[in-house]
Design a protein around this motif. Structure first.
Motif, PDB file in Angstrom:
ATOM      1  N   LEU A 137      35.310  38.034  33.228  1.00 57.90           N
ATOM      2  CA  LEU A 137      36.129  39.397  32.726  1.00 57.90           C
ATOM      3  C   LEU A 137      37.173  39.791  33.830  1.00 57.90           C
ATOM      4  CD1 LEU A 137      33.358  41.305  30.998  1.00 57.90           C
ATOM      5  CD2 LEU A 137      35.280  40.547  30.020  1.00 57.90           C
ATOM      6  N   PHE A 138      36.744  39.602  35.307  1.00 64.38           N
ATOM      7  CA  PHE A 138      37.590  39.792  36.436  1.00 64.38           C
ATOM      8  C   PHE A 138      38.765  38.663  36.197  1.00 64.38           C
ATOM      9  CE2 PHE A 138      38.765  38.092  40.500  1.00 64.38           C
ATOM     10  CZ  PHE A 138      39.126  39.339  41.147  1.00 64.38           C
ATOM     11  N   LEU A 139      38.483  37.469  35.976  1.00 58.20           N
ATOM     12  CA  LEU A 139      39.774  36.607  36.025  1.00 58.20           C
ATOM     13  C   LEU A 139      40.470  36.876  34.975  1.00 58.20           C
ATOM     14  CD1 LEU A 139      37.794  33.242  36.857  1.00 58.20           C
ATOM     15  CD2 LEU A 139      39.517  34.279  38.172  1.00 58.20           C
ATOM     16  N   ARG A 140      39.861  37.132  33.631  1.00 54.73           N
ATOM     17  CA  ARG A 140      41.026  37.762  32.423  1.00 54.73           C
ATOM     18  C   ARG A 140      41.434  38.901  32.837  1.00 54.73           C
ATOM     19  NH1 ARG A 140      38.171  38.325  26.675  1.00 54.73           N
ATOM     20  NH2 ARG A 140      37.635  40.373  27.339  1.00 54.73           N
ATOM     21  N   ALA A 141      41.193  39.699  33.594  1.00 51.08           N
ATOM     22  CA  ALA A 141      41.976  41.023  33.796  1.00 51.08           C
ATOM     23  C   ALA A 141      42.833  40.561  34.875  1.00 51.08           C
ATOM     24  CB  ALA A 141      40.882  42.242  34.525  1.00 51.08           C
ATOM     25  N   TYR A 163      35.581  34.029  45.214  1.00 46.45           N
ATOM     26  CA  TYR A 163      35.179  34.347  43.922  1.00 46.45           C
ATOM     27  C   TYR A 163      35.047  35.751  43.716  1.00 46.45           C
ATOM     28  CZ  TYR A 163      34.015  29.135  44.121  1.00 46.45           C
ATOM     29  OH  TYR A 163      34.195  27.969  44.627  1.00 46.45           O
ATOM     30  N   ALA A 164      34.897  35.947  42.540  1.00 52.87           N
ATOM     31  CA  ALA A 164      34.541  37.586  42.101  1.00 52.87           C
ATOM     32  C   ALA A 164      33.249  37.819  42.465  1.00 52.87           C
ATOM     33  CB  ALA A 164      34.847  37.689  40.572  1.00 52.87           C
ATOM     34  N   THR A 165      33.415  39.311  43.292  1.00 51.87           N
ATOM     35  CA  THR A 165      32.331  40.003  43.654  1.00 51.87           C
ATOM     36  C   THR A 165      32.310  41.451  43.030  1.00 51.87           C
ATOM     37  OG1 THR A 165      33.135  40.545  45.960  1.00 51.87           O
ATOM     38  CG2 THR A 165      31.981  38.730  45.736  1.00 51.87           C
ATOM     39  N   LYS A 166      31.270  42.123  43.244  1.00 49.18           N
ATOM     40  CA  LYS A 166      31.428  43.453  42.699  1.00 49.18           C
ATOM     41  C   LYS A 166      32.598  44.263  43.622  1.00 49.18           C
ATOM     42  CE  LYS A 166      28.523  45.755  40.453  1.00 49.18           C
ATOM     43  NZ  LYS A 166      27.364  46.618  39.979  1.00 49.18           N
ATOM     44  N   PRO A 167      32.639  44.296  44.792  1.00 50.22           N
ATOM     45  CA  PRO A 167      33.782  44.739  45.943  1.00 50.22           C
ATOM     46  C   PRO A 167      35.344  44.335  45.327  1.00 50.22           C
ATOM     47  CG  PRO A 167      31.890  44.344  47.361  1.00 50.22           C
ATOM     48  CD  PRO A 167      31.475  43.576  45.927  1.00 50.22           C
ATOM     49  N   ALA A 168      35.228  43.041  44.840  1.00 53.59           N
ATOM     50  CA  ALA A 168      36.355  42.651  44.446  1.00 53.59           C
ATOM     51  C   ALA A 168      36.963  43.359  43.123  1.00 53.59           C
ATOM     52  CB  ALA A 168      36.393  41.015  44.280  1.00 53.59           C
ATOM     53  N   ILE A 169      35.934  43.357  42.162  1.00 53.38           N
ATOM     54  CA  ILE A 169      36.302  43.956  41.057  1.00 53.38           C
ATOM     55  C   ILE A 169      36.669  45.481  41.432  1.00 53.38           C
ATOM     56  CG2 ILE A 169      35.141  45.012  38.710  1.00 53.38           C
ATOM     57  CD1 ILE A 169      32.954  42.489  39.081  1.00 53.38           C
ATOM     58  N   GLN A 170      36.035  46.082  42.212  1.00 56.50           N
ATOM     59  CA  GLN A 170      36.056  47.536  42.331  1.00 56.50           C
ATOM     60  C   GLN A 170      37.630  47.682  43.273  1.00 56.50           C
ATOM     61  OE1 GLN A 170      32.767  48.347  44.619  1.00 56.50           O
ATOM     62  NE2 GLN A 170      31.539  49.110  43.013  1.00 56.50           N
ATOM     63  N   TYR A 180      25.624  40.132  44.121  1.00 56.93           N
ATOM     64  CA  TYR A 180      25.887  38.623  43.429  1.00 56.93           C
ATOM     65  C   TYR A 180      27.217  38.156  44.215  1.00 56.93           C
ATOM     66  CZ  TYR A 180      27.524  34.979  40.414  1.00 56.93           C
ATOM     67  OH  TYR A 180      28.081  33.663  39.828  1.00 56.93           O
ATOM     68  N   LYS A 181      26.812  36.704  44.747  1.00 59.02           N
ATOM     69  CA  LYS A 181      27.834  36.042  45.378  1.00 59.02           C
ATOM     70  C   LYS A 181      27.752  34.579  44.826  1.00 59.02           C
ATOM     71  CE  LYS A 181      28.732  38.096  49.983  1.00 59.02           C
ATOM     72  NZ  LYS A 181      29.072  37.846  51.351  1.00 59.02           N
ATOM     73  N   ARG A 182      28.862  33.877  44.259  1.00 62.21           N
ATOM     74  CA  ARG A 182      28.880  32.552  43.850  1.00 62.21           C
ATOM     75  C   ARG A 182      28.697  31.587  44.839  1.00 62.21           C
ATOM     76  NH1 ARG A 182      29.882  29.305  39.527  1.00 62.21           N
ATOM     77  NH2 ARG A 182      30.221  30.863  38.486  1.00 62.21           N
ATOM     78  N   SER A 183      27.639  30.674  44.859  1.00 60.84           N
ATOM     79  CA  SER A 183      27.540  29.721  45.976  1.00 60.84           C
ATOM     80  C   SER A 183      28.878  28.728  46.088  1.00 60.84           C
ATOM     81  CB  SER A 183      26.370  28.927  45.592  1.00 60.84           C
ATOM     82  OG  SER A 183      26.551  28.134  44.444  1.00 60.84           O
ATOM     83  N   GLY A 188      35.231  41.077  57.699  1.00 59.72           N
ATOM     84  CA  GLY A 188      36.390  41.749  58.124  1.00 59.72           C
ATOM     85  C   GLY A 188      36.811  42.408  56.774  1.00 59.72           C
ATOM     86  N   GLU A 189      38.170  42.246  56.581  1.00 60.57           N
ATOM     87  CA  GLU A 189      38.970  42.628  55.552  1.00 60.57           C
ATOM     88  C   GLU A 189      38.922  41.758  54.362  1.00 60.57           C
ATOM     89  OE1 GLU A 189      42.740  44.260  56.247  1.00 60.57           O
ATOM     90  OE2 GLU A 189      42.364  45.285  58.398  1.00 60.57           O
ATOM     91  N   VAL A 190      38.827  40.705  54.478  1.00 57.69           N
ATOM     92  CA  VAL A 190      39.082  39.844  53.044  1.00 57.69           C
ATOM     93  C   VAL A 190      38.179  40.046  52.000  1.00 57.69           C
ATOM     94  CG1 VAL A 190      39.145  37.518  52.081  1.00 57.69           C
ATOM     95  CG2 VAL A 190      39.958  37.899  54.622  1.00 57.69           C
ATOM     96  N   ILE A 191      38.639  40.439  50.780  1.00 55.29           N
ATOM     97  CA  ILE A 191      37.808  40.911  49.698  1.00 55.29           C
ATOM     98  C   ILE A 191      37.911  39.891  48.646  1.00 55.29           C
ATOM     99  CG2 ILE A 191      37.364  42.600  47.928  1.00 55.29           C
ATOM    100  CD1 ILE A 191      38.987  44.662  49.794  1.00 55.29           C
ATOM    101  N   PHE A 192      39.046  39.197  48.319  1.00 52.58           N
ATOM    102  CA  PHE A 192      39.083  38.171  47.522  1.00 52.58           C
ATOM    103  C   PHE A 192      40.423  37.529  47.921  1.00 52.58           C
ATOM    104  CE2 PHE A 192      41.103  36.078  43.468  1.00 52.58           C
ATOM    105  CZ  PHE A 192      39.991  35.567  43.333  1.00 52.58           C
ATOM    106  N   GLU A 193      40.243  36.111  47.839  1.00 51.79           N
ATOM    107  CA  GLU A 193      41.210  35.167  48.469  1.00 51.79           C
ATOM    108  C   GLU A 193      41.331  33.965  47.489  1.00 51.79           C
ATOM    109  OE1 GLU A 193      40.900  34.329  52.358  1.00 51.79           O
ATOM    110  OE2 GLU A 193      39.082  33.040  52.386  1.00 51.79           O
ATOM    111  N   ILE A 194      42.483  32.922  47.732  1.00 49.96           N
ATOM    112  CA  ILE A 194      42.459  31.685  46.946  1.00 49.96           C
ATOM    113  C   ILE A 194      41.931  31.011  48.326  1.00 49.96           C
ATOM    114  CG2 ILE A 194      43.600  30.221  45.758  1.00 49.96           C
ATOM    115  CD1 ILE A 194      43.198  32.735  44.357  1.00 49.96           C
TER     116      ILE A 194
END
Length: 474
Positions: free
Chosen positions: A142-146, A218-225, A208-211, A274-280
């Motif tokens: 759902l995160f990736l679709r959004a 990868y998506a996490t709850k903070p990344a979604i928020q 939850y964290k994907r290994s 630190g600051e990174v919440i979601f990255e490639i």
């Protein structure tokens, strides 16, 4: 409401070159065998992140195109510092046969995650698979679709805050290669993005964290928020934007980088706390990764050197502001500077680099902007939030902040991270480029409103789907 996915092949403008290639995405994991087990579904979700690293998307065309269009970046005129790439986005010479290829890549990711979502619930209880395990991968999907639809609607449609009744993009809930859906209205697309993210937040376990090599990729709850905060900001829903920014700011897993840390974090393989919440994650093993066309080589004067920093951006930083130190000059050309946000990770030649999509300082600036527009957050003010960022950069503290102050701070803080073009659009500002080296003077400055804030859809997509309507002006 269910929709179906149409054929997504066609002409893709790869931001790394001037050639227009028919390129089919390479990820081929949506088979009956792959989707028949939870392990297969889990691997399919991991694979669905891969196209985000393509040169058309975050690796780095989507980001650098936006920087060049908005005036943060410029193409050098010296022949030894440019290979001819990125001319079209810089001069905004878009047309239906020369446009971003994001459409195909994003809808391919959407197709992949939709396949997982359709098969996920049937795996609960099989070989000990729990409902929460299934919920976690559904939340990632759902995160990736959004995110995919959000990037599409930002690129190919007028901003929500200007006209949410205008044409957006098709929001795809169910994959069918023979489908030919029409474009949904911008408002409908944003409402569906929000619903997907709220559903993802409710489904995903807090810890939850994907290994994998880089858990921030990868998506996490903070990344979604955090993405919810950004989406609400683009909608002008100020209280919601502030509330979701606050959830992330209050998360003890994140902290603002200090002035000293700020110069050292950009070449890390895996971010420290630190600051990174979601990255490639930059990875040569990912066939989508730009590699030679990646961000490190594009911004390196010894590489392809196609994306330099504009002088007016560099001149925004006062002495002592560490952000201004993230620009490298070249001795033989006065006033030519290169961003150091993509220095490479020292893992390959040419070097690889991660691309940060969401980080904590944006949350502070989101909340500050929301508060200026009337949101309330107990215990903080817009001034507090802006100064929290500024103090950690070594810049002069504000004694009061306006909406324009926050716009400028966003430009300084988030430069070369793909924000400024979209900040102009969502705030209804016209764009004036003062350090412009292009030849198309008609596209040097863009007023608001204007048809050019929405890019054209590729003619190949229009040809295969008669229900699509092209954007005005193209």
């Amino acid at each position: 409401m269910k929709k179906i996915l149409f054929v997504l092949l066609g002409v893709l403008l790869l931001s790394s070159c001037e050639d227009f290639l028919v390129q089919e995405p390479k990820l081929t994991q949506s088979t009956e065998i792959t989707l028949s087990t939870f392990e297969g579904l889990d691997k399919a979700v991991a694979g669905a992140y891969s196209p985000l690293a393509s040169t058309t998307w975050y690796g780095p065309g989507f980001v650098f195109d936006a920087e060049l269009r908005s005036g943060n970046g410029k193409r050098p005129t010296q022949s030894e510092y440019t290979s001819g790439r990125y001319t079209i986005p810089y001069e905004l010479n878009y047309n239906k046969n020369a446009t971003s290829g994001l459409w195909g890549f994003a809808y391919y990711v959407i197709s992949a995650v939709n396949n997982v979502l359709e098969n996920a619930d049937s795996k609960v209880g099989v070989n000990g698979v729990t409902q929460q395990q299934v919920n976690n991968i559904k939340a990632e999907c759902l995160f990736l679709r959004a995110l995919s639809h959000f990037d599409l609607v930002r690129l190919y449609a007028q901003p929500y805050t200007y006209d949410k009744e205008s044409l957006g993009v098709p929001y795809i809930f169910k994959t069918d290669p023979a489908g030919k859906p029409a474009r949904d209205k911008v408002g409908v697309v944003f409402d569906n993005i929000v619903k997907d993210l709220l559903d993802a937040e409710a489904l995903m376990a807090d810890n939850y964290k994907r290994s994998g090599t880089d858990p921030y990729a990868y998506a996490t709850k903070p990344a979604i928020q955090a993405l919810l905060s950004r989406v609400y900001l683009y909608m002008g829903k100020w209280q919601e934007a502030a509330d979701y920014a606050t959830k992330v700011i209050n998360n003890s897993n994140y902290k603002l980088w200090t002035k000293t840390e700020y110069k050292q974090v950009w070449g890390q393989d895996v971010p420290s706390k630190g600051e990174v919440i979601f990255e490639i994650y930059g990875d040569k093993a990912n066939s989508y990764d730009g590699y030679w066309e990646g961000p490190a080589y594009m911004t390196n004067p010894d590489g392809y050197a196609d994306v330099a920093a504009s002088n007016d951006l560099v001149n925004l930083y006062e002495a002592g502001d560490v952000r201004g130190e993230l620009f490298k000059g070249v001795s033989d050309v006065p006033n030519l500077f290169w961003t150091l946000k993509y220095p490479g990770k020292g893992k390959a030649t040419p070097d690889l680099n991660n691309v940060i999509v969401i980080r904590l300082s944006e949350m502070y600036l989101n909340r500050a902007e929301a508060i200026v527009h009337g949101a309330t957050v107990a215990g903080t003010t817009a001034l507090d939030d802006v100064n929290a960022v500024v103090a950690n950069r070594g810049a002069t503290l504000y004694t009061g902040v306006t909406e324009n102050d926050i716009f400028i701070e966003r430009r300084k803080e988030l430069a070369f991270e793909g924000h400024l073009w979209f900040d102009y659009a969502r705030t209804g500002r016209g764009m004036t480029r003062t350090d412009y080296t292009g030849t198309n003077l008609n596209n040097k400055d863009i007023p608001f409103p204007d048809y050019r804030w929405a890019l054209p859809i590729s003619a190949s997509e229009i040809d295969v789907n008669p229900n699509l309507v092209q954007n005005p002006g193209y």
